[in-house]
Motif scaffolding. Sequence first.
Motif, PDB file in Angstrom:
ATOM      1  N   ALA A   1       0.593  -0.923  -0.104  1.00 16.76           N
ATOM      2  CA  ALA A   1      -0.032   0.209  -0.217  1.00 16.76           C
ATOM      3  C   ALA A   1       1.328   1.075   0.202  1.00 16.76           C
ATOM      4  O   ALA A   1       0.736   2.168  -0.791  1.00 16.76           O
ATOM      5  N   LEU A   2       1.640   1.598   0.989  1.00 17.11           N
ATOM      6  CA  LEU A   2       2.620   2.414   0.604  1.00 17.11           C
ATOM      7  C   LEU A   2       3.478   2.574  -0.261  1.00 17.11           C
ATOM      8  O   LEU A   2       4.076   3.673  -0.843  1.00 17.11           O
TER       9      LEU A   2
ATOM     10  N   GLN B   1       2.719   6.039  -2.238  1.00  9.12           N
ATOM     11  CA  GLN B   1       3.626   7.393  -2.971  1.00  9.12           C
ATOM     12  C   GLN B   1       4.211   7.021  -3.768  1.00  9.12           C
ATOM     13  O   GLN B   1       4.888   8.274  -4.156  1.00  9.12           O
ATOM     14  N   MET B   2       4.413   5.916  -4.594  1.00 13.18           N
ATOM     15  CA  MET B   2       5.709   5.855  -5.906  1.00 13.18           C
ATOM     16  C   MET B   2       4.512   5.289  -6.657  1.00 13.18           C
ATOM     17  O   MET B   2       5.104   5.139  -8.157  1.00 13.18           O
ATOM     18  N   ASN B   3       3.163   4.813  -6.412  1.00 14.33           N
ATOM     19  CA  ASN B   3       2.428   4.712  -8.463  1.00 14.33           C
ATOM     20  C   ASN B   3       3.011   3.196  -9.138  1.00 14.33           C
ATOM     21  O   ASN B   3       3.590   3.322  -9.874  1.00 14.33           O
ATOM     22  N   VAL B   4       3.756   2.089  -7.845  1.00 15.63           N
ATOM     23  CA  VAL B   4       4.150   0.957  -7.794  1.00 15.63           C
ATOM     24  C   VAL B   4       3.820   0.256  -7.290  1.00 15.63           C
ATOM     25  O   VAL B   4       2.769   0.390  -6.556  1.00 15.63           O
ATOM     26  N   LYS B   5       4.113  -1.128  -8.065  1.00 11.71           N
ATOM     27  CA  LYS B   5       3.331  -2.612  -7.371  1.00 11.71           C
ATOM     28  C   LYS B   5       3.732  -3.117  -6.466  1.00 11.71           C
ATOM     29  O   LYS B   5       4.959  -3.134  -7.085  1.00 11.71           O
ATOM     30  N   TYR B   6       4.356  -3.264  -5.306  1.00  9.01           N
ATOM     31  CA  TYR B   6       5.150  -4.370  -4.777  1.00  9.01           C
ATOM     32  C   TYR B   6       5.373  -5.719  -4.738  1.00  9.01           C
ATOM     33  O   TYR B   6       4.573  -5.803  -4.434  1.00  9.01           O
TER      34      TYR B   6
ATOM     35  N   ILE C   1      11.366  10.113  10.288  1.00  3.37           N
ATOM     36  CA  ILE C   1      10.333  10.505   8.814  1.00  3.37           C
ATOM     37  C   ILE C   1       8.793  10.319   8.960  1.00  3.37           C
ATOM     38  O   ILE C   1       7.845  11.177   8.500  1.00  3.37           O
ATOM     39  N   ASP C   2       8.754   8.954   9.839  1.00  2.00           N
ATOM     40  CA  ASP C   2       7.379   9.445   9.440  1.00  2.00           C
ATOM     41  C   ASP C   2       6.826   8.250  10.705  1.00  2.00           C
ATOM     42  O   ASP C   2       7.356   6.688  10.656  1.00  2.00           O
ATOM     43  N   GLU C   3       6.629   8.557  12.080  1.00  2.26           N
ATOM     44  CA  GLU C   3       6.332   7.775  13.428  1.00  2.26           C
ATOM     45  C   GLU C   3       5.692   6.901  13.696  1.00  2.26           C
ATOM     46  O   GLU C   3       5.210   5.907  13.847  1.00  2.26           O
ATOM     47  N   LYS C   4       3.922   7.165  12.459  1.00  2.07           N
ATOM     48  CA  LYS C   4       3.216   6.153  12.625  1.00  2.07           C
ATOM     49  C   LYS C   4       3.378   5.128  12.279  1.00  2.07           C
ATOM     50  O   LYS C   4       3.147   4.532  12.541  1.00  2.07           O
ATOM     51  N   ILE C   5       4.298   5.700  10.591  1.00  2.00           N
ATOM     52  CA  ILE C   5       4.531   4.368   9.214  1.00  2.00           C
ATOM     53  C   ILE C   5       5.529   3.312  10.386  1.00  2.00           C
ATOM     54  O   ILE C   5       5.469   2.186  10.412  1.00  2.00           O
ATOM     55  N   ALA C   6       6.345   3.830  11.105  1.00  3.26           N
ATOM     56  CA  ALA C   6       7.444   3.765  11.402  1.00  3.26           C
ATOM     57  C   ALA C   6       7.280   2.841  12.963  1.00  3.26           C
ATOM     58  O   ALA C   6       6.991   0.989  12.985  1.00  3.26           O
ATOM     59  N   ALA C   7       5.473   3.157  13.706  1.00  2.00           N
ATOM     60  CA  ALA C   7       5.539   2.064  14.666  1.00  2.00           C
ATOM     61  C   ALA C   7       4.311   0.979  13.844  1.00  2.00           C
ATOM     62  O   ALA C   7       4.303  -0.306  14.609  1.00  2.00           O
ATOM     63  N   ASP C   8       3.355   1.402  12.906  1.00  2.00           N
ATOM     64  CA  ASP C   8       2.758   0.001  12.642  1.00  2.00           C
ATOM     65  C   ASP C   8       4.019  -0.845  11.177  1.00  2.00           C
ATOM     66  O   ASP C   8       3.571  -1.808  11.924  1.00  2.00           O
TER      67      ASP C   8
END
Length: 318
Positions: free
Chosen positions: A122-123, A127-132, A304-311
């Motif tokens: 999803a990230l 954020q970069m318009n690609v499928k992981y 950079i992003d506390e929420k993403i890091a915690a997730d």
Amino acid sequence: MKQFAMAASLIALAATGATAEEVTLKGVTAFAGGTTFSRPFEAFVERVNETGKGVVQINYVGGPEAVPTFELGNAVSNGIVDIANNTTAFYTNLLPTGDALHLATNTIQDQRANGCYDKIDALHQEQMNVKYLARTGDHIQFHLYLTKPIDTTDLSGLTIRVTPVYRAMFEKLGATLVRTAPGEVYTALERGAIDGYGWPVQGVMDLGWDEQTKYRVDPGFYQVDVNFLVNLDKWNELSDEAKKVLEDAAEWTEARSAENLSINEAEAAKQAEAGIEVIAFDADTSKSWLDTAQTAGWEAVAAIDEKIAADLKPCLTE
Ligand code: 173
């Protein structure tokens, strides 16, 4: 009404059947072709071109000579390239929290099972318009390689080649940092512009760096992530059948990462034969080295992003 709906869906079905043509994706790797971190992608391309006949094929056009290392993220994001083999450290401009991926202590199979894969996908999409699509590099750790010896974790006075993978850790330990693509490491060593470099346990000999390397510092830290990314617009246009070919080949490639455990040992033996000595820290120093690695790494992602890091932290380290 019901009859009309049925007729309409039959027409839709016929239309998809009639227009489903073999799709060819343009593929590029961030690492030199034929080297360690391109090989899983090359095996994947071969697999897709076998299992995807008539459905989806990959035209593998090459490596940094086709698209410069740090440009490949942009190229797959905007569709100049359809599928890329790339590590998060080379596309932090687009996905700054991608640095979390190399802090993983579990495998991609764990991450698919515990929902982490979906969060990371999803990230990448948002954020970069690609499928992981896939992650390779499990079980491979990073090391510090040097041209002069050290006996503590203090790196002050040393100029070290880095990517974002090692930045937070080596900075905390006092090193002076220079960021380069892998293709520039040999020349930087030869000119004495750097006293060492960060790199995984595998691949040091691919570009002849062993000639210029005296020491490897143990223990290794973190875990390699080299990912297959598909331009999202392209991905969304693919038939379900084509997506399945790519997803099956992705999981087939990921399963092969288990082989890295034995490859690591073979590579370490080859480094020793090439004259690279090991600086093995004692238990206390090793602990401090690894603690700094983890702490500095997660602090940087949280900054950079506390929420993403915690997730991400729980699902990457459980
Ligand atoms: O050191 C690097 O260039 C780097 O970050 C990396 C990441 C994954 C695999 C190999 C190297």
